[in-house]
Design an enzyme around this catalytic site. Structure first.
Site, PDB file in Angstrom:
ATOM      1  N   ILE A 191      -3.163   4.380  -3.925  1.00 13.46           N
ATOM      2  CA  ILE A 191      -3.853   3.793  -5.068  1.00 13.46           C
ATOM      3  C   ILE A 191      -2.920   3.777  -6.273  1.00 13.46           C
ATOM      4  O   ILE A 191      -2.397   4.814  -6.686  1.00 13.46           O
ATOM      5  CB  ILE A 191      -5.141   4.568  -5.408  1.00 13.46           C
ATOM      6  CG1 ILE A 191      -6.037   4.668  -4.165  1.00 13.46           C
ATOM      7  CG2 ILE A 191      -5.877   3.891  -6.561  1.00 13.46           C
ATOM      8  CD1 ILE A 191      -6.484   3.346  -3.593  1.00 13.46           C
ATOM      9  N   LYS A 192      -2.718   2.586  -6.819  1.00  8.48           N
ATOM     10  CA  LYS A 192      -1.800   2.396  -7.936  1.00  8.48           C
ATOM     11  C   LYS A 192      -2.590   2.449  -9.242  1.00  8.48           C
ATOM     12  O   LYS A 192      -3.522   1.671  -9.450  1.00  8.48           O
ATOM     13  CB  LYS A 192      -1.085   1.054  -7.786  1.00  8.48           C
ATOM     14  CG  LYS A 192       0.221   0.910  -8.550  1.00  8.48           C
ATOM     15  CD  LYS A 192       0.901  -0.377  -8.122  1.00  8.48           C
ATOM     16  CE  LYS A 192       2.264  -0.544  -8.754  1.00  8.48           C
ATOM     17  NZ  LYS A 192       2.872  -1.835  -8.353  1.00  8.48           N
ATOM     18  N   ILE A 193      -2.211   3.381 -10.109  1.00  9.04           N
ATOM     19  CA  ILE A 193      -2.956   3.698 -11.327  1.00  9.04           C
ATOM     20  C   ILE A 193      -2.044   3.510 -12.541  1.00  9.04           C
ATOM     21  O   ILE A 193      -0.894   3.965 -12.524  1.00  9.04           O
ATOM     22  CB  ILE A 193      -3.446   5.165 -11.299  1.00  9.04           C
ATOM     23  CG1 ILE A 193      -4.293   5.438 -10.044  1.00  9.04           C
ATOM     24  CG2 ILE A 193      -4.195   5.521 -12.578  1.00  9.04           C
ATOM     25  CD1 ILE A 193      -5.687   4.929 -10.096  1.00  9.04           C
TER      26      ILE A 193
ATOM     27  N   VAL B 276      -1.832  -0.369  -3.719  1.00 11.46           N
ATOM     28  CA  VAL B 276      -2.842  -1.341  -4.130  1.00 11.46           C
ATOM     29  C   VAL B 276      -3.353  -0.914  -5.505  1.00 11.46           C
ATOM     30  O   VAL B 276      -3.819   0.213  -5.682  1.00 11.46           O
ATOM     31  CB  VAL B 276      -3.999  -1.418  -3.133  1.00 11.46           C
ATOM     32  CG1 VAL B 276      -5.000  -2.492  -3.557  1.00 11.46           C
ATOM     33  CG2 VAL B 276      -3.483  -1.708  -1.724  1.00 11.46           C
TER      34      VAL B 276
END
Length: 219
Positions: A84-86, A58
């Site tokens: 968590i997509k950064i 996400v």
């Protein structure tokens, strides 16, 4: 090499998941907006994860470290299983380091070089997403970025997972597997193309026809 589906279309995701070979799913704001800008993002992501299980990235939308961390905290409140997509920017690496210290899995996206992948790994990324097709679009050999990254990973026994992203056709999938990617995140259409071959289709039809002939001969 594991397969993730790169999509926000729930119907496509459910069909791909039903085939039994997916290990996860990736999404991004562009994919979500493409489906319907009015979608309840929280609800659709929960439904996607329920359909596939396994990995689900996400993405945050902030471009400063504190904003990314706030978004990550909010995401994890309603979706504790999220990776968590950064984005691969300096502020993103700082966020990855902070999240890694909390043992929160991260997927660093928009990586185009092995140098960027190595920096993301050193910051604590769980996954590094190396984009192939977008490099091809600017007349650069995208698969080389996967080869370079995998070579470094093998040489130094690095433990973050290499995701081959931005794949445009079945040959990309094959080349990424040969180059050493751990995971390919593939659009639904391309995923379906990888399963098909005209000799498989004609062979199945021949078996069916011959079986019918055999049964008819016995009646």
């Amino acid at each position: 090499m594991q397969f993730y589906v790169d999509s926000a279309n729930l119907s496509d995701i459910r069909h791909a998941a039903s085939l039994g070979f997916l290990s996860g799913v990736t999404t991004n704001p562009s994919l979500l907006a493409k489906e319907d800008p009015s979608l309840d993002v929280k609800q659709i992501i929960k439904e996607i994860h329920a359909s596939v299980g396994g990995h689900c990235s996400v993405e945050v939308n902030s471009t400063d470290t504190d904003g990314m961390l706030r978004e990550a905290d909010e995401i994890l409140k309603w979706f504790p299983e999220a990776t968590i997509k950064i984005p691969m920017i300096p502020a993103g690496l700082s966020a990855v380091r902070r999240l890694a210290q909390q043992e929160i899995p991260t997927n660093v996206t928009l990586i185009f070089t092995a140098n960027q992948a190595l920096a993301a790994h050193n910051a604590g990324a769980t996954y590094v997403s190396v984009f192939v097709g977008r490099l091809d679009d600017i007349s650069t050999e995208g698969i080389q970025a996967i080869r370079d990254t995998a070579e470094i990973w093998d040489l130094h026994s690095l433990d973050s997972q290499i995701i081959a992203a931005s794949l445009r056709h079945p040959l990309h999938v094959l080349e990424c597997a040969r180059a050493g990617a751990h995971i390919a995140t593939v659009p639904y259409k391309v995923l379906m193309q990888t399963l098909n071959h005209p000799l498989t289709t004609s062979g199945v039809q021949a078996f069916v026809d011959d079986y019918k002939k055999m049964m008819a001969a016995k009646s």
